[in-house]
Design a protein around this motif. Structure first.
Motif, PDB file in Angstrom:
ATOM      1  N   LEU A 106       0.730  -0.961   0.065  1.00  0.00           N
ATOM      2  CA  LEU A 106       0.428  -0.409   0.041  1.00  0.00           C
ATOM      3  C   LEU A 106       0.824   1.531  -0.125  1.00  0.00           C
ATOM      4  O   LEU A 106       1.007   2.303  -0.662  1.00  0.00           O
ATOM      5  N   PHE A 107       1.822   1.174   0.755  1.00  0.00           N
ATOM      6  CA  PHE A 107       3.141   2.709   0.454  1.00  0.00           C
ATOM      7  C   PHE A 107       3.771   2.440  -0.592  1.00  0.00           C
ATOM      8  O   PHE A 107       4.020   3.732  -0.983  1.00  0.00           O
ATOM      9  N   PHE A 150       1.966  23.948  -3.415  1.00  0.00           N
ATOM     10  CA  PHE A 150       1.567  23.519  -2.294  1.00  0.00           C
ATOM     11  C   PHE A 150       1.230  22.498  -2.646  1.00  0.00           C
ATOM     12  O   PHE A 150       1.959  20.758  -1.654  1.00  0.00           O
ATOM     13  N   GLN A 151       1.326  21.833  -3.824  1.00  0.00           N
ATOM     14  CA  GLN A 151       0.790  20.903  -4.690  1.00  0.00           C
ATOM     15  C   GLN A 151       1.823  19.828  -4.674  1.00  0.00           C
ATOM     16  O   GLN A 151       1.983  18.385  -4.304  1.00  0.00           O
ATOM     17  N   SER A 152       3.493  20.452  -4.634  1.00  0.00           N
ATOM     18  CA  SER A 152       4.516  20.147  -5.379  1.00  0.00           C
ATOM     19  C   SER A 152       4.630  19.344  -3.782  1.00  0.00           C
ATOM     20  O   SER A 152       5.212  18.284  -3.401  1.00  0.00           O
ATOM     21  N   GLY A 153       4.329  20.539  -2.902  1.00  0.00           N
ATOM     22  CA  GLY A 153       4.878  19.776  -1.401  1.00  0.00           C
ATOM     23  C   GLY A 153       4.643  19.427  -0.817  1.00  0.00           C
ATOM     24  O   GLY A 153       5.092  17.583   0.052  1.00  0.00           O
ATOM     25  N   ILE A 154       3.140  18.382  -0.834  1.00  0.00           N
ATOM     26  CA  ILE A 154       1.802  17.215  -0.553  1.00  0.00           C
ATOM     27  C   ILE A 154       2.726  15.842  -0.943  1.00  0.00           C
ATOM     28  O   ILE A 154       2.989  14.980  -0.924  1.00  0.00           O
ATOM     29  N   ALA A 155       3.273  16.793  -2.608  1.00  0.00           N
ATOM     30  CA  ALA A 155       3.317  15.448  -2.789  1.00  0.00           C
ATOM     31  C   ALA A 155       5.068  14.711  -3.212  1.00  0.00           C
ATOM     32  O   ALA A 155       4.728  13.362  -2.480  1.00  0.00           O
ATOM     33  N   LEU A 156       5.791  15.777  -2.434  1.00  0.00           N
ATOM     34  CA  LEU A 156       6.752  15.420  -1.618  1.00  0.00           C
ATOM     35  C   LEU A 156       7.101  14.360  -0.602  1.00  0.00           C
ATOM     36  O   LEU A 156       7.414  14.165  -0.528  1.00  0.00           O
ATOM     37  N   ILE A 201       8.252  10.999   1.021  1.00  0.00           N
ATOM     38  CA  ILE A 201       9.347  11.030   1.887  1.00  0.00           C
ATOM     39  C   ILE A 201       8.426  10.144   3.326  1.00  0.00           C
ATOM     40  O   ILE A 201       9.422   8.963   3.719  1.00  0.00           O
ATOM     41  N   MET A 202       7.010  10.218   3.423  1.00  0.00           N
ATOM     42  CA  MET A 202       6.719   9.523   4.271  1.00  0.00           C
ATOM     43  C   MET A 202       6.650   7.925   3.755  1.00  0.00           C
ATOM     44  O   MET A 202       6.513   7.180   5.009  1.00  0.00           O
ATOM     45  N   ALA A 225      11.052   1.676   4.262  1.00  0.00           N
ATOM     46  CA  ALA A 225      12.201   1.264   4.893  1.00  0.00           C
ATOM     47  C   ALA A 225      12.001   0.671   6.278  1.00  0.00           C
ATOM     48  O   ALA A 225      12.662  -0.157   6.920  1.00  0.00           O
ATOM     49  N   THR A 226      11.020   1.356   7.248  1.00  0.00           N
ATOM     50  CA  THR A 226      11.319   0.558   8.600  1.00  0.00           C
ATOM     51  C   THR A 226      10.530  -0.301   8.275  1.00  0.00           C
ATOM     52  O   THR A 226      10.732  -1.254   9.289  1.00  0.00           O
ATOM     53  N   TYR A 227       9.436  -0.960   8.047  1.00  0.00           N
ATOM     54  CA  TYR A 227       8.341  -1.849   7.571  1.00  0.00           C
ATOM     55  C   TYR A 227       9.749  -3.289   7.266  1.00  0.00           C
ATOM     56  O   TYR A 227       9.455  -3.990   7.533  1.00  0.00           O
ATOM     57  N   CYS A 228      10.255  -2.929   6.038  1.00  0.00           N
ATOM     58  CA  CYS A 228      11.599  -3.808   5.514  1.00  0.00           C
ATOM     59  C   CYS A 228      12.486  -4.212   6.154  1.00  0.00           C
ATOM     60  O   CYS A 228      12.961  -5.283   6.727  1.00  0.00           O
ATOM     61  N   ILE A 229      13.085  -2.998   6.848  1.00  0.00           N
ATOM     62  CA  ILE A 229      14.438  -3.796   8.515  1.00  0.00           C
ATOM     63  C   ILE A 229      13.785  -4.202   9.343  1.00  0.00           C
ATOM     64  O   ILE A 229      13.821  -5.603   9.717  1.00  0.00           O
ATOM     65  N   ALA A 230      12.440  -3.825   9.495  1.00  0.00           N
ATOM     66  CA  ALA A 230      11.529  -4.807  10.878  1.00  0.00           C
ATOM     67  C   ALA A 230      11.381  -6.423   9.936  1.00  0.00           C
ATOM     68  O   ALA A 230      11.445  -7.552  10.909  1.00  0.00           O
TER      69      ALA A 230
END
Length: 145
Positions: free
Chosen positions: A14-15, A45-51, A55-56, A62-67
């Motif tokens: 999903l992520f 704003f739209q570019s910032g939201i997309a970025l 990133i989130m 990454a957190t889930y793959c490491i776990a």
């Protein structure tokens, strides 16, 4: 624990989809160069939201793959996600639904930004106020419980 592993794998998928959507939105804004958008702040704003979404999503993936690779980290993640106290605090502050509704409002704001700046501004401010009130209630319950 196998059930939790399959849940983590679904979350990774999903992520990843969310990441691809954010990249598509950011790419569309860059390719069009803001043509058809009345205000440059809306494009920013739209570019910032997309970025921010990208990133989130990358951090969560990454957190889930490491776990998934380390059983100790997987257990810690399982305990963190199933903490009864935090579940009760989230429930009392209305966080699951409040967060979903605010994110949908921000998504609607991004889409509405292509058509009407006033609707865009109203949706963004409403989502920010809604999230701020939810955060205050959550912090209150974290201190009192």
């Amino acid at each position: 624990m196998e059930k939790f592993k399959s849940l983590i794998k679904r979350k990774i998928i999903l992520f990843t989809l969310l990441l691809l959507m954010a990249i598509a939105l950011g790419g569309y804004t860059l390719i069009t160069g803001g043509k058809g958008i009345g205000d440059e702040s809306v494009q920013g704003f739209q570019s910032g939201i997309a970025l921010g979404i990208a990133i989130m999503a990358l951090i969560q993936i990454a957190t889930y793959c490491i776990a998934l690779k380390d059983d100790k980290k997987l257990k810690l993640l399982c305990n963190k996600e199933n903490d009864e106290r935090m579940e009760e605090i989230r429930k009392r502050s209305g966080m699951p639904m409040l967060l979903v509704m605010s994110m949908l409002m921000l998504l609607a704001a991004v889409i509405a930004g292509y058509f009407n700046t006033l609707v865009f501004t109203t949706l963004v401010l409403t989502a920010i106020i809604q999230l701020t009130i939810g955060l205050i209630v959550k912090l209150y319950h974290m201190k009192t419980m």
